[in-house]
Design a protein around this motif. Sequence first.
Motif, PDB file in Angstrom:
ATOM      1  N   PRO A 112       0.701  -1.128  -0.117  1.00  0.00           N
ATOM      2  CA  PRO A 112       0.331   0.080   0.005  1.00  0.00           C
ATOM      3  C   PRO A 112       0.691   1.196  -0.091  1.00  0.00           C
ATOM      4  CG  PRO A 112      -1.414  -2.089   1.554  1.00  0.00           C
ATOM      5  CD  PRO A 112      -0.061  -2.099   1.188  1.00  0.00           C
ATOM      6  N   VAL A 113       1.734   1.162   0.638  1.00  0.00           N
ATOM      7  CA  VAL A 113       2.981   2.324   0.462  1.00  0.00           C
ATOM      8  C   VAL A 113       4.111   2.122  -0.407  1.00  0.00           C
ATOM      9  CG1 VAL A 113       4.769   3.828   1.861  1.00  0.00           C
ATOM     10  CG2 VAL A 113       2.094   2.070   3.080  1.00  0.00           C
ATOM     11  N   ALA A 114       4.525   2.841  -1.640  1.00  0.00           N
ATOM     12  CA  ALA A 114       5.320   3.045  -2.349  1.00  0.00           C
ATOM     13  C   ALA A 114       6.168   2.725  -1.669  1.00  0.00           C
ATOM     14  CB  ALA A 114       4.995   4.061  -3.374  1.00  0.00           C
ATOM     15  N   ARG A 115       7.363   1.953  -2.240  1.00  0.00           N
ATOM     16  CA  ARG A 115       9.068   1.719  -1.419  1.00  0.00           C
ATOM     17  C   ARG A 115       9.509   2.675  -2.217  1.00  0.00           C
ATOM     18  NH1 ARG A 115      11.236  -3.103   1.608  1.00  0.00           N
ATOM     19  NH2 ARG A 115       9.143  -3.531   1.877  1.00  0.00           N
ATOM     20  N   ILE A 379      -2.369  12.905  -4.408  1.00  0.00           N
ATOM     21  CA  ILE A 379      -2.247  12.966  -2.982  1.00  0.00           C
ATOM     22  C   ILE A 379      -3.244  12.327  -2.155  1.00  0.00           C
ATOM     23  CG2 ILE A 379      -2.391  14.783  -1.409  1.00  0.00           C
ATOM     24  CD1 ILE A 379      -1.423  16.829  -2.313  1.00  0.00           C
ATOM     25  N   LEU A 380      -4.879  12.507  -2.462  1.00  0.00           N
ATOM     26  CA  LEU A 380      -6.323  11.765  -1.874  1.00  0.00           C
ATOM     27  C   LEU A 380      -5.644  10.593  -2.137  1.00  0.00           C
ATOM     28  CD1 LEU A 380      -8.552  13.511  -3.365  1.00  0.00           C
ATOM     29  CD2 LEU A 380      -7.578  14.092  -0.609  1.00  0.00           C
ATOM     30  N   ALA A 381      -5.029   9.686  -3.080  1.00  0.00           N
ATOM     31  CA  ALA A 381      -4.461   8.424  -3.646  1.00  0.00           C
ATOM     32  C   ALA A 381      -3.013   7.441  -2.670  1.00  0.00           C
ATOM     33  CB  ALA A 381      -4.237   8.338  -5.301  1.00  0.00           C
ATOM     34  N   VAL A 408      -7.310   3.638   5.048  1.00  0.00           N
ATOM     35  CA  VAL A 408      -7.459   4.581   3.421  1.00  0.00           C
ATOM     36  C   VAL A 408      -8.084   4.032   2.779  1.00  0.00           C
ATOM     37  CG1 VAL A 408      -6.782   6.478   2.293  1.00  0.00           C
ATOM     38  CG2 VAL A 408      -6.066   6.036   4.463  1.00  0.00           C
ATOM     39  N   ARG A 409      -7.561   3.026   1.833  1.00  0.00           N
ATOM     40  CA  ARG A 409      -7.964   2.843   0.746  1.00  0.00           C
ATOM     41  C   ARG A 409      -9.195   1.326   1.452  1.00  0.00           C
ATOM     42  NH1 ARG A 409      -2.719   1.625  -2.189  1.00  0.00           N
ATOM     43  NH2 ARG A 409      -2.277   4.563  -1.813  1.00  0.00           N
ATOM     44  N   GLU A 410      -9.866   1.558   2.135  1.00  0.00           N
ATOM     45  CA  GLU A 410     -10.614   1.190   2.328  1.00  0.00           C
ATOM     46  C   GLU A 410     -11.927   1.984   2.092  1.00  0.00           C
ATOM     47  OE1 GLU A 410     -10.582  -1.562   6.540  1.00  0.00           O
ATOM     48  OE2 GLU A 410      -9.639  -2.568   5.519  1.00  0.00           O
ATOM     49  N   HIS A 411     -11.721   3.245   2.838  1.00  0.00           N
ATOM     50  CA  HIS A 411     -12.548   3.958   2.730  1.00  0.00           C
ATOM     51  C   HIS A 411     -12.279   4.876   2.360  1.00  0.00           C
ATOM     52  CE1 HIS A 411     -12.642   2.257   6.854  1.00  0.00           C
ATOM     53  NE2 HIS A 411     -14.340   3.278   6.998  1.00  0.00           N
ATOM     54  N   VAL A 412     -11.590   5.106   1.079  1.00  0.00           N
ATOM     55  CA  VAL A 412     -11.036   6.229  -0.177  1.00  0.00           C
ATOM     56  C   VAL A 412     -11.305   5.278  -1.176  1.00  0.00           C
ATOM     57  CG1 VAL A 412     -10.303   8.666  -0.560  1.00  0.00           C
ATOM     58  CG2 VAL A 412     -11.151   7.912   2.245  1.00  0.00           C
ATOM     59  N   THR A 488     -17.091   2.239  -1.947  1.00  0.00           N
ATOM     60  CA  THR A 488     -15.984   2.917  -0.574  1.00  0.00           C
ATOM     61  C   THR A 488     -16.901   3.712  -0.055  1.00  0.00           C
ATOM     62  OG1 THR A 488     -15.364   4.285  -1.772  1.00  0.00           O
ATOM     63  CG2 THR A 488     -13.757   2.240  -1.292  1.00  0.00           C
ATOM     64  N   ASP A 489     -16.759   4.999   0.846  1.00  0.00           N
ATOM     65  CA  ASP A 489     -17.119   5.495   1.507  1.00  0.00           C
ATOM     66  C   ASP A 489     -17.154   6.758   0.783  1.00  0.00           C
ATOM     67  OD1 ASP A 489     -18.567   4.363   3.791  1.00  0.00           O
ATOM     68  OD2 ASP A 489     -16.985   4.435   5.047  1.00  0.00           O
ATOM     69  N   VAL A 490     -16.061   7.269   0.528  1.00  0.00           N
ATOM     70  CA  VAL A 490     -15.622   8.786  -0.077  1.00  0.00           C
ATOM     71  C   VAL A 490     -14.614   7.402  -1.758  1.00  0.00           C
ATOM     72  CG1 VAL A 490     -14.309   9.838  -0.022  1.00  0.00           C
ATOM     73  CG2 VAL A 490     -15.000   9.596   1.697  1.00  0.00           C
ATOM     74  N   LEU A 491     -15.589   8.585  -3.122  1.00  0.00           N
ATOM     75  CA  LEU A 491     -14.919   7.827  -4.064  1.00  0.00           C
ATOM     76  C   LEU A 491     -14.516   9.591  -4.626  1.00  0.00           C
ATOM     77  CD1 LEU A 491     -14.730   5.764  -6.675  1.00  0.00           C
ATOM     78  CD2 LEU A 491     -16.897   6.070  -6.932  1.00  0.00           C
ATOM     79  N   VAL A 492     -13.747   9.422  -5.618  1.00  0.00           N
ATOM     80  CA  VAL A 492     -12.976  10.143  -5.955  1.00  0.00           C
ATOM     81  C   VAL A 492     -12.774  10.019  -7.502  1.00  0.00           C
ATOM     82  CG1 VAL A 492     -11.128  11.412  -5.878  1.00  0.00           C
ATOM     83  CG2 VAL A 492     -11.842  10.891  -3.807  1.00  0.00           C
ATOM     84  N   LEU A 493     -13.101  10.675  -8.158  1.00  0.00           N
ATOM     85  CA  LEU A 493     -13.493  10.180  -9.771  1.00  0.00           C
ATOM     86  C   LEU A 493     -12.367  11.204 -10.581  1.00  0.00           C
ATOM     87  CD1 LEU A 493     -17.103   9.177 -10.201  1.00  0.00           C
ATOM     88  CD2 LEU A 493     -15.048   7.406 -10.113  1.00  0.00           C
ATOM     89  N   HIS A 494     -11.697  10.892 -11.714  1.00  0.00           N
ATOM     90  CA  HIS A 494     -11.146  11.965 -12.176  1.00  0.00           C
ATOM     91  C   HIS A 494     -10.820  11.446 -13.700  1.00  0.00           C
ATOM     92  CE1 HIS A 494      -6.340  13.634 -13.295  1.00  0.00           C
ATOM     93  NE2 HIS A 494      -7.570  13.941 -13.672  1.00  0.00           N
TER      94      HIS A 494
END
Length: 567
Positions: A112-115, A379-381, A408-412, A488-494
């Motif tokens: 989930p966290v990039a290296r 940022i939101l992702a 965060v990934r579960e909710h957003v 999800t609780d919060v959905l962000v579409l681009h």
Amino acid sequence: MTTPDEQRSRRPGSDILRTAIRRNAGAMAWGTVLMGLYQAGETAFPIALGLIVEHTMRERSPGSLAVAVAALAVIITTVSLSWRFGMRILQKANTTEAHRWRVQVAACGLQPVARDTNLKSGEVLTIATEDADQTADIVEVVPMLVSSMVAVLIAAVALGIADLRLGLLVMVGTVAILSVLSVLSKRIGSSTKEQQARVARAGAKVADLITGLRPLHGFGGNHAAFGSYRKVSTEARQQAVTVARVNGAYAGTALALNATLAAAVTLTAGWLAFEGQIGIGELVMAVGLAQFIMEPLRLFSDMPKYVMMARASAERMALVLSAPPTAAPGTQRPDPGTGLEVDCVRYGSLQGVKFQVPAGEFTAITAYQPRAAAELASILAVNVAPESYGGQVRIGGKQLADLSVESVREHVLVNPYDGEIFAGTLRSNIDPSGTSPSVAEAVEASMLTDVVALHRQGLDYEVRDRGANLSGGQRQRLSLARALAADTDVLVLHDPTTAVDAVTEQLVARNVTKLRRGRTTVVFTSSPALLDAADRVLVLDDGVVTAEGTHRELLAADQAYRAAVTR
């Protein structure tokens, strides 16, 4: 940015090799015993043949000859079985170890966290395949090295018993050969490491080129992109030629030195037999060992090269496996059904963005500069570490930096405009986990129903890699369906509708609004249909929010907005 302490804590390639050896210690031990038995049997054959000749010339007995033949049969059987089972054990361990490293590298890429690797996906792919295989070769190389050493020692001892000068010649010659080849093996290691790096860069370049081929064709940049790839590919080819030359020089030198040693042993044995200092049987043994010893010597002299190649690959694997995370996530979890708050965020072109999306609201954001939308979505992702930007992002009143990335990934869910389509079926692309209860609703809301109805297999229709058998609009609607099915609780579409026609866009806007009613939804878009469907529209210009209101209010009051979104 990594600290000096993080740099020092990175796992070197030698640790990876030691881990591979430790995990396969049992298989390597059995493989070493069996391959040592194989080499001992191979060495025993010319020794036994020499003893048989010597004994037969003295005894001249059919019974002795039968015993000798039986002894040779036992040796041949031992050689055959030990090789078969020894190689089976070693190759199984090698293949299994390579699989482990491939999985481990892939797992690092999917965290989930990039290296902080500073590597592109094409480079990571090369590390997960070629470098993983070459690193695992150490499991097979070490037993082969030990067994070859056993064969050389047995040959040296047997020749030393016949005549001390023959034994010393083999020992001194072997040390001299390895000393010369060790210099070349170091050059092979450094050249191979550079080759793998250049091949990986070429792979990353072609992956980027394929991904962006359509837009490149659109503005005529494909020729420049092809030229850039040709350059890195040529560099990789030139380095491959360099490695091939070094390998060729190594192999030729090893063969010449081994043949020289074998010839020296043969001539010395012949001279000693001519002088009467060794018997005919010992001469036969010496000549046979001189011919046989070339093979274990070749293996023995090749092993340093493979060790250096394995180490070079292990060092490249360490770039991924030991890279620290780009951020240190928190441990808290957001409350379900919560809203989103962006408080004075500064990053890239964002110059203090501030807005709040209450829980359950459908908010559209139209950015006059597309880069600003992409940076805010990133940022939101959680693709940007919280310490890399100014200001704060809150989910349900809790700072993003204090939340675990998994929660965060579960909710957003932030669905990018260029979401990947994977080889599989429509169903597996929409619901990868196979657990979503709202696949049908997501298909209908995204207007993917025509694609499903077009094919007899329906949702089980096979999709090629990157959705090659789908149109651009179909791929975009498939990506949207996947985002909606996640629920999800919060959905962000681009920019979810840039590749669909106006009629379909109207239907998608209406359906998404209906499906997401009561849950927080943010859409980065300039689509009039989506803007009109939103509860509120925010205008992002020059890195800040300059206006807000409903779509129709802004159309009536803001000329710049009207010019930007009407078409």
